[in-house]
Design an enzyme around this catalytic site. Structure first.
Site, PDB file in Angstrom:
ATOM      1  CG  LEU A 129     157.491  35.065   1.695  1.00 51.41           C
ATOM      2  CD1 LEU A 129     158.716  35.690   1.353  1.00 51.41           C
ATOM      3  CD2 LEU A 129     156.148  33.966   1.442  1.00 51.41           C
ATOM      4  CG  ASP A 130     158.240  28.257   5.618  1.00 53.33           C
ATOM      5  OD1 ASP A 130     158.842  28.873   6.461  1.00 53.33           O
ATOM      6  OD2 ASP A 130     156.976  27.796   5.776  1.00 53.33           O
ATOM      7  CB  VAL A 131     163.743  30.899   1.465  1.00 52.83           C
ATOM      8  CG1 VAL A 131     161.823  31.869   1.196  1.00 52.83           C
ATOM      9  CG2 VAL A 131     164.398  31.063   2.679  1.00 52.83           C
ATOM     10  CD1 TRP A 143     160.989  25.288  -0.836  1.00 52.62           C
ATOM     11  CD2 TRP A 143     160.462  23.315  -0.830  1.00 52.62           C
ATOM     12  NE1 TRP A 143     161.199  24.854  -1.251  1.00 52.62           N
ATOM     13  CE2 TRP A 143     161.242  23.069  -1.591  1.00 52.62           C
ATOM     14  CE3 TRP A 143     159.460  22.204  -0.553  1.00 52.62           C
ATOM     15  CZ2 TRP A 143     161.866  21.998  -1.796  1.00 52.62           C
ATOM     16  CZ3 TRP A 143     160.220  20.835  -0.795  1.00 52.62           C
ATOM     17  CH2 TRP A 143     161.008  20.386  -1.744  1.00 52.62           C
ATOM     18  CG  ASN A 173     161.060  29.566   8.759  1.00 51.38           C
ATOM     19  OD1 ASN A 173     162.383  29.181   9.250  1.00 51.38           O
ATOM     20  ND2 ASN A 173     160.351  29.262   9.440  1.00 51.38           N
TER      21      ASN A 173
END
Length: 259
Positions: A129-131, A143, A173
């Site tokens: 999970l790109d946060v 995102w 992440n």
């Protein structure tokens, strides 16, 4: 006995190894196969390799490169990038990879986690999970497409959904911390950590072994994923693949787990 994992994370672009800052300005830092060979000698806990453009470009994983890395790799190996269905995941596991990492595909279609977990087992399914934190309101959002598109989804709620669907591990992440080398985002890490029970790995921001220690001290059994710190050395950031020696790692864990 379970121990915290200290995990190099390599980014692949155009078959080369790169490092980014806040998901931008990728800098070429070498050949991924050479990096794998060095990390073998360093006896790393695990290795994460992410093809950062595969999903954005809508292409299949690079199976030839994955196979070469898997054949070389002597540590548990997690690969992500371009995986959008269970058949691709099965093929990658068949190449000798222990875990596959999903990101954009799982965020847009969380049920994909269950489909793949049913085929290869939950223990082999990771979601990254790109946060990023909103400037107004302070809300974290997920995102996708290598940090180019905001889904508006809450990473905490999405983590709980993914857990219910059978994810084996979640990697959080931090886009803002990526490449900054100023410490992990412990705030979002804590928010997710207290809401799930599956293994959690935190990525983005490690600038020293003490940053890794602070993460381990706060959360105990956690994955500390590291990018820049393990590919650069010194104030001028000369490219040098590195990793703490077994003694350094043991001392780090003893020190911070006992605090």
């Amino acid at each position: 006995m379970l121990r915290p994992r200290i995990i190099p994370c390599l980014l692949i672009q155009n078959k080369g190894l790169v490092k980014t800052v806040k998901f931008k300005d990728p800098k070429y830092v070498g050949d991924p196969l050479n990096a794998v060979k060095i990390f073998n000698e360093k006896e790393v806990d695990e290795l994460i390799v992410l093809d950062i453009d595969a999903s954005v470009e809508g292409r299949e994983p690079d199976y030839a490169l994955i196979q070469k890395m898997a054949m070389e790799c002597r540590m548990p190996f997690c690969y992500g990038g371009g995986i959008s269905n269970a058949d691709q995941a099965k093929k990658i596991i068949g190449l000798g990879v222990e875990k596959i990492a999903l990101s954009s595909a799982a965020v847009l279609n969380p049920s994909l986690v269950k489909q793949i977990a049913d085929e290869i087992g939950s223990q082999s399914v990771v979601v990254v999970l790109d946060v990023k934190k909103k400037l107004l309101g302070g809300r974290y959002e997920v995102w996708i497409n290598n940090g180019r598109k905001n889904t508006g989804k809450c990473p905490i709620e999405l983590s709980k959904v993914l857990q219910d669907l059978g994810v084996g591990e979640i990697v959080v992440n931090s886009i803002d911390a990526d490449g900054a080398m100023k410490g992990y985002n412990l705030d979002i890490a804590e928010k997710i950590h207290k809401n799930i029970h599956v293994p959690l790995t935190i990525l983005g921001g490690a600038g020293s072994l003490d940053d890794i220690g602070a993460l381990i001290n706060k959360f105990g059994i956690v994955g500390a994923a590291v990018g820049s710190l393990f590919v650069f050395k010194g104030v001028y950031k000369a490219v040098l693949i590195n990793y703490p020696s077994p003694t350094e790692k043991d001392n780090l864990l003893k020190r911070y787990l006992s605090l």
